[in-house]
Design a protein around this motif. Structure first.
Motif, PDB file in Angstrom:
ATOM      1  N   ILE A 183      -0.343 -15.503   2.042  1.00  0.00           N
ATOM      2  CA  ILE A 183      -0.093 -16.581   1.067  1.00  0.00           C
ATOM      3  C   ILE A 183       1.303 -16.419   0.451  1.00  0.00           C
ATOM      4  O   ILE A 183       2.052 -17.386   0.308  1.00  0.00           O
ATOM      5  N   ASP A 184       1.681 -15.167   0.145  1.00  0.00           N
ATOM      6  CA  ASP A 184       3.038 -14.903  -0.387  1.00  0.00           C
ATOM      7  C   ASP A 184       4.098 -15.395   0.595  1.00  0.00           C
ATOM      8  O   ASP A 184       5.068 -16.051   0.220  1.00  0.00           O
ATOM      9  N   LEU A 185       3.866 -15.066   1.869  1.00  0.00           N
ATOM     10  CA  LEU A 185       4.817 -15.445   2.926  1.00  0.00           C
ATOM     11  C   LEU A 185       4.897 -16.965   3.065  1.00  0.00           C
ATOM     12  O   LEU A 185       5.981 -17.538   3.212  1.00  0.00           O
ATOM     13  N   MET A 186       3.736 -17.624   2.977  1.00  0.00           N
ATOM     14  CA  MET A 186       3.706 -19.095   3.085  1.00  0.00           C
ATOM     15  C   MET A 186       4.473 -19.728   1.919  1.00  0.00           C
ATOM     16  O   MET A 186       5.131 -20.751   2.078  1.00  0.00           O
ATOM     17  N   THR A 187       4.393 -19.082   0.735  1.00  0.00           N
ATOM     18  CA  THR A 187       5.097 -19.615  -0.436  1.00  0.00           C
ATOM     19  C   THR A 187       6.606 -19.472  -0.240  1.00  0.00           C
ATOM     20  O   THR A 187       7.381 -20.356  -0.589  1.00  0.00           O
ATOM     21  N   GLU A 199      -9.460 -14.288  16.989  1.00  0.00           N
ATOM     22  CA  GLU A 199     -10.029 -12.971  16.666  1.00  0.00           C
ATOM     23  C   GLU A 199      -9.735 -12.589  15.209  1.00  0.00           C
ATOM     24  O   GLU A 199     -10.250 -11.580  14.718  1.00  0.00           O
ATOM     25  N   CYS A 200      -8.882 -13.370  14.521  1.00  0.00           N
ATOM     26  CA  CYS A 200      -8.590 -13.091  13.106  1.00  0.00           C
ATOM     27  C   CYS A 200      -9.792 -13.457  12.245  1.00  0.00           C
ATOM     28  O   CYS A 200     -10.602 -14.310  12.599  1.00  0.00           O
ATOM     29  N   GLU A 201      -9.820 -12.857  11.040  1.00  0.00           N
ATOM     30  CA  GLU A 201     -10.897 -13.172  10.095  1.00  0.00           C
ATOM     31  C   GLU A 201     -10.726 -14.587   9.533  1.00  0.00           C
ATOM     32  O   GLU A 201      -9.606 -15.118   9.501  1.00  0.00           O
ATOM     33  N   GLU A 202     -11.835 -15.117   9.027  1.00  0.00           N
ATOM     34  CA  GLU A 202     -11.842 -16.481   8.472  1.00  0.00           C
ATOM     35  C   GLU A 202     -10.804 -16.630   7.363  1.00  0.00           C
ATOM     36  O   GLU A 202     -10.164 -17.679   7.217  1.00  0.00           O
ATOM     37  N   ALA A 203     -10.605 -15.559   6.569  1.00  0.00           N
ATOM     38  CA  ALA A 203      -9.645 -15.607   5.460  1.00  0.00           C
ATOM     39  C   ALA A 203      -8.228 -15.913   5.955  1.00  0.00           C
ATOM     40  O   ALA A 203      -7.405 -16.454   5.215  1.00  0.00           O
ATOM     41  N   ILE A 204      -7.933 -15.563   7.187  1.00  0.00           N
ATOM     42  CA  ILE A 204      -6.619 -15.869   7.777  1.00  0.00           C
ATOM     43  C   ILE A 204      -6.692 -17.235   8.473  1.00  0.00           C
ATOM     44  O   ILE A 204      -5.815 -18.089   8.304  1.00  0.00           O
ATOM     45  N   LEU A 205      -7.763 -17.434   9.232  1.00  0.00           N
ATOM     46  CA  LEU A 205      -7.878 -18.673  10.020  1.00  0.00           C
ATOM     47  C   LEU A 205      -7.871 -19.921   9.136  1.00  0.00           C
ATOM     48  O   LEU A 205      -7.393 -20.973   9.556  1.00  0.00           O
ATOM     49  N   ARG A 206      -8.373 -19.783   7.904  1.00  0.00           N
ATOM     50  CA  ARG A 206      -8.436 -20.979   7.044  1.00  0.00           C
ATOM     51  C   ARG A 206      -7.036 -21.504   6.680  1.00  0.00           C
ATOM     52  O   ARG A 206      -6.882 -22.641   6.266  1.00  0.00           O
ATOM     53  N   HIS A 207      -6.016 -20.667   6.850  1.00  0.00           N
ATOM     54  CA  HIS A 207      -4.649 -21.105   6.547  1.00  0.00           C
ATOM     55  C   HIS A 207      -3.913 -21.615   7.793  1.00  0.00           C
ATOM     56  O   HIS A 207      -2.765 -22.047   7.704  1.00  0.00           O
ATOM     57  N   ALA A 208      -4.569 -21.502   8.951  1.00  0.00           N
ATOM     58  CA  ALA A 208      -3.863 -21.807  10.207  1.00  0.00           C
ATOM     59  C   ALA A 208      -3.956 -23.281  10.579  1.00  0.00           C
ATOM     60  O   ALA A 208      -5.032 -23.879  10.536  1.00  0.00           O
ATOM     61  N   ALA A 209      -2.816 -23.835  10.956  1.00  0.00           N
ATOM     62  CA  ALA A 209      -2.795 -25.231  11.432  1.00  0.00           C
ATOM     63  C   ALA A 209      -3.294 -25.274  12.874  1.00  0.00           C
ATOM     64  O   ALA A 209      -3.840 -26.280  13.323  1.00  0.00           O
ATOM     65  N   VAL A 210      -3.082 -24.185  13.603  1.00  0.00           N
ATOM     66  CA  VAL A 210      -3.509 -24.112  14.999  1.00  0.00           C
ATOM     67  C   VAL A 210      -4.176 -22.762  15.229  1.00  0.00           C
ATOM     68  O   VAL A 210      -3.634 -21.720  14.835  1.00  0.00           O
ATOM     69  N   VAL A 211      -5.367 -22.792  15.849  1.00  0.00           N
ATOM     70  CA  VAL A 211      -6.071 -21.560  16.242  1.00  0.00           C
ATOM     71  C   VAL A 211      -6.249 -21.657  17.752  1.00  0.00           C
ATOM     72  O   VAL A 211      -6.829 -22.622  18.255  1.00  0.00           O
ATOM     73  N   ALA A 212      -5.706 -20.687  18.478  1.00  0.00           N
ATOM     74  CA  ALA A 212      -5.746 -20.794  19.948  1.00  0.00           C
ATOM     75  C   ALA A 212      -5.559 -19.431  20.584  1.00  0.00           C
ATOM     76  O   ALA A 212      -5.204 -18.450  19.915  1.00  0.00           O
ATOM     77  N   ILE A 230       4.520 -18.917  11.335  1.00  0.00           N
ATOM     78  CA  ILE A 230       4.023 -17.588  10.965  1.00  0.00           C
ATOM     79  C   ILE A 230       2.928 -17.292  11.979  1.00  0.00           C
ATOM     80  O   ILE A 230       1.956 -18.060  12.098  1.00  0.00           O
ATOM     81  N   VAL A 231       3.104 -16.212  12.738  1.00  0.00           N
ATOM     82  CA  VAL A 231       2.247 -15.973  13.900  1.00  0.00           C
ATOM     83  C   VAL A 231       1.248 -14.850  13.616  1.00  0.00           C
ATOM     84  O   VAL A 231       1.639 -13.691  13.470  1.00  0.00           O
ATOM     85  N   ALA A 232      -0.047 -15.191  13.561  1.00  0.00           N
ATOM     86  CA  ALA A 232      -1.086 -14.187  13.287  1.00  0.00           C
ATOM     87  C   ALA A 232      -1.778 -13.781  14.586  1.00  0.00           C
ATOM     88  O   ALA A 232      -2.852 -14.275  14.928  1.00  0.00           O
ATOM     89  N   THR A 233      -1.109 -12.902  15.295  1.00  0.00           N
ATOM     90  CA  THR A 233      -1.713 -12.245  16.465  1.00  0.00           C
ATOM     91  C   THR A 233      -0.840 -11.041  16.786  1.00  0.00           C
ATOM     92  O   THR A 233       0.115 -10.735  16.059  1.00  0.00           O
ATOM     93  N   GLU A 234      -1.156 -10.346  17.876  1.00  0.00           N
ATOM     94  CA  GLU A 234      -0.400  -9.145  18.245  1.00  0.00           C
ATOM     95  C   GLU A 234       1.063  -9.531  18.483  1.00  0.00           C
ATOM     96  O   GLU A 234       1.349 -10.587  19.074  1.00  0.00           O
ATOM     97  N   GLU A 235       1.974  -8.656  18.031  1.00  0.00           N
ATOM     98  CA  GLU A 235       3.392  -9.046  18.029  1.00  0.00           C
ATOM     99  C   GLU A 235       4.010  -9.193  19.423  1.00  0.00           C
ATOM    100  O   GLU A 235       5.074  -9.793  19.565  1.00  0.00           O
ATOM    101  N   GLY A 236       3.351  -8.685  20.475  1.00  0.00           N
ATOM    102  CA  GLY A 236       3.897  -8.776  21.836  1.00  0.00           C
ATOM    103  C   GLY A 236       4.155 -10.211  22.286  1.00  0.00           C
ATOM    104  O   GLY A 236       5.076 -10.478  23.059  1.00  0.00           O
ATOM    105  N   ILE A 237       3.366 -11.147  21.765  1.00  0.00           N
ATOM    106  CA  ILE A 237       3.499 -12.554  22.160  1.00  0.00           C
ATOM    107  C   ILE A 237       4.852 -13.123  21.718  1.00  0.00           C
ATOM    108  O   ILE A 237       5.356 -14.081  22.319  1.00  0.00           O
ATOM    109  N   LEU A 238       5.462 -12.513  20.697  1.00  0.00           N
ATOM    110  CA  LEU A 238       6.726 -13.050  20.190  1.00  0.00           C
ATOM    111  C   LEU A 238       7.813 -13.022  21.263  1.00  0.00           C
ATOM    112  O   LEU A 238       8.714 -13.864  21.272  1.00  0.00           O
ATOM    113  N   HIS A 239       7.729 -12.075  22.175  1.00  0.00           N
ATOM    114  CA  HIS A 239       8.738 -11.968  23.236  1.00  0.00           C
ATOM    115  C   HIS A 239       8.796 -13.262  24.059  1.00  0.00           C
ATOM    116  O   HIS A 239       9.874 -13.833  24.249  1.00  0.00           O
ATOM    117  N   GLN A 240       7.617 -13.721  24.528  1.00  0.00           N
ATOM    118  CA  GLN A 240       7.607 -14.954  25.334  1.00  0.00           C
ATOM    119  C   GLN A 240       7.913 -16.172  24.467  1.00  0.00           C
ATOM    120  O   GLN A 240       8.493 -17.146  24.946  1.00  0.00           O
TER     121      GLN A 240
END
Ligand code: 13P
Ligand code: SF4
Length: 319
Positions: A183-187, A199-212, A230-240
């Motif tokens: 939430i701090d980061l979103m602000t 695979e993220c918890e609901e507390a994170i997913l509720r802020h996501a515009a896209v879950v995939a 703001i990417v909520a998954t393992e950081e390896g995906i950032l490379h692609q």
């Protein structure tokens, strides 16, 4: 190993010499992704393995992913850089315990997330991945047992307005994100869109515009007119993501602690050196006992049949 060897050159040479294809997941080190013939999510990797014309599949991912390839193509030699590259979801659901637990739910269709062992797959009616779960579950009537990820299950229950009997497993990586820090980061970055893996918890997913799935998130970043995520998954995906959408701003979602807990310790067991050795020695080889393999294959085949019409265009893949 000779320290003077250029590992990338050596891997390319060994790949030809051994008639091998390298399949890699998005959470691998960027150097491994760059050397792979195909990088994808779990469903794409399972599909791509069945299309391999090479005799050897060198699988840079975690154990259950390579095991899926072996189950589907037993005639191939499947080698992995590190046999101990496991997964907290798969490891948290041992087949003997799962078999006992299932006895409480006769008459239920057993739907298992692909992040499980061959033994658990053999006890399942159908396998799903993060990119295929919704499509498949829409074709399956209740009652359903869902294993082993409680967060993915909760997301699907909410989406489909249904209730499943759920095995309470979690992913160590996707459970580390902090809602408060998010939430701090979103602000601080109101221009950035939150995207998350289920695979993220609901507390994170509720802020996501896209879950995939990983591929779904990559496709979204590439095709969306938005410039920051703001990417909520393992950081390896950032490379692609950086490769496919250069210039876009990608901010990793923050873990609870000051750590690199958004890095999968299992995926990161694989290194260029271990990949070189596994191609050179064709070891360690992944084997699945035939009786287990045949039963597990039925459940995976059902997934492939039920998603045959699902067109996923991989981004950042070379074949
Ligand atoms: P994907 O199938 O979305 O790539 O997920 C695999 C995985 O292990 C996520 O943690
Ligand atoms: Fe398993 Fe989580 Fe690693 Fe994916 S990120 S392989 S679910 S431990």
């Amino acid at each position: 190993m000779d320290e003077r060897l250029d590992l990338e050159v050596e891997i390319r040479r060994l790949k030809k010499e051994q008639n091998a294809v390298i399949l890699a997941h998005y959470y691998q080190e960027s150097e491994i992704q760059d050397l792979a013939d195909f990088v994808g999510d779990s469903l794409e990797l399972a599909r791509r393995g069945t299309q391999a014309t090479e005799q050897v599949i060198a699988f840079a991912g975690v154990h259950f992913m390579a095991e899926t390839s072996k189950i589907l193509t037993p005639e191939k030699t499947v080698v992995v850089p590190d046999l101990d590259a496991g997964c907290s979801l798969a490891d948290g659901c041992p087949a003997p315990l799962f078999e006992e637990w299932l006895k409480k739910y006769p008459g239920h269709t057993v739907v298992s997330y692909i992040n499980c062992s061959a033994g658990v797959k053999a006890l399942s009616d159908v396998i799903v991945t993060s990119s295929s779960a919704e499509v498949i579950l829409r074709q399956i009537p209740d009652p359903v047992v869902f294993a082993p990820d409680r967060n993915l299950a909760a997301w699907l229950e909410k989406k489909l307005n249904r209730k499943f009997v759920v095995w309470p497993g979690t992913c160590v990586v996707h459970e580390t994100f902090s809602e408060k820090k998010l939430i701090d980061l979103m602000t601080r970055h109101p221009e950035a869109e939150v995207i998350a893996h289920p695979e993220c918890e609901e507390a994170i997913l509720r802020h996501a515009a896209v879950v995939a799935s990983t591929s779904g998130l990559l496709r979204h970043v590439t095709t969306s007119p938005r410039q920051a995520f703001i990417v909520a998954t393992e950081e390896g995906i950032l490379h692609q993501m950086h490769r496919a959408a250069p210039g876009k701003t990608l901010i990793p979602a923050p873990p609870v602690a000051d750590c690199s807990c958004n890095t999968c310790p299992h995926m990161k067991r694989n290194t260029l050196e271990k990949l070189t050795l596994c191609l050179r020695d064709l070891a360690p080889v992944l084997e699945v006992p035939e009786a287990v393999r045949v039963k597990a294959k039925k459940a995976i085949d059902r997934m492939l049949e039920m998603t045959a019409g699902l067109v996923l265009t991989p981004v950042g893949s070379r074949s």
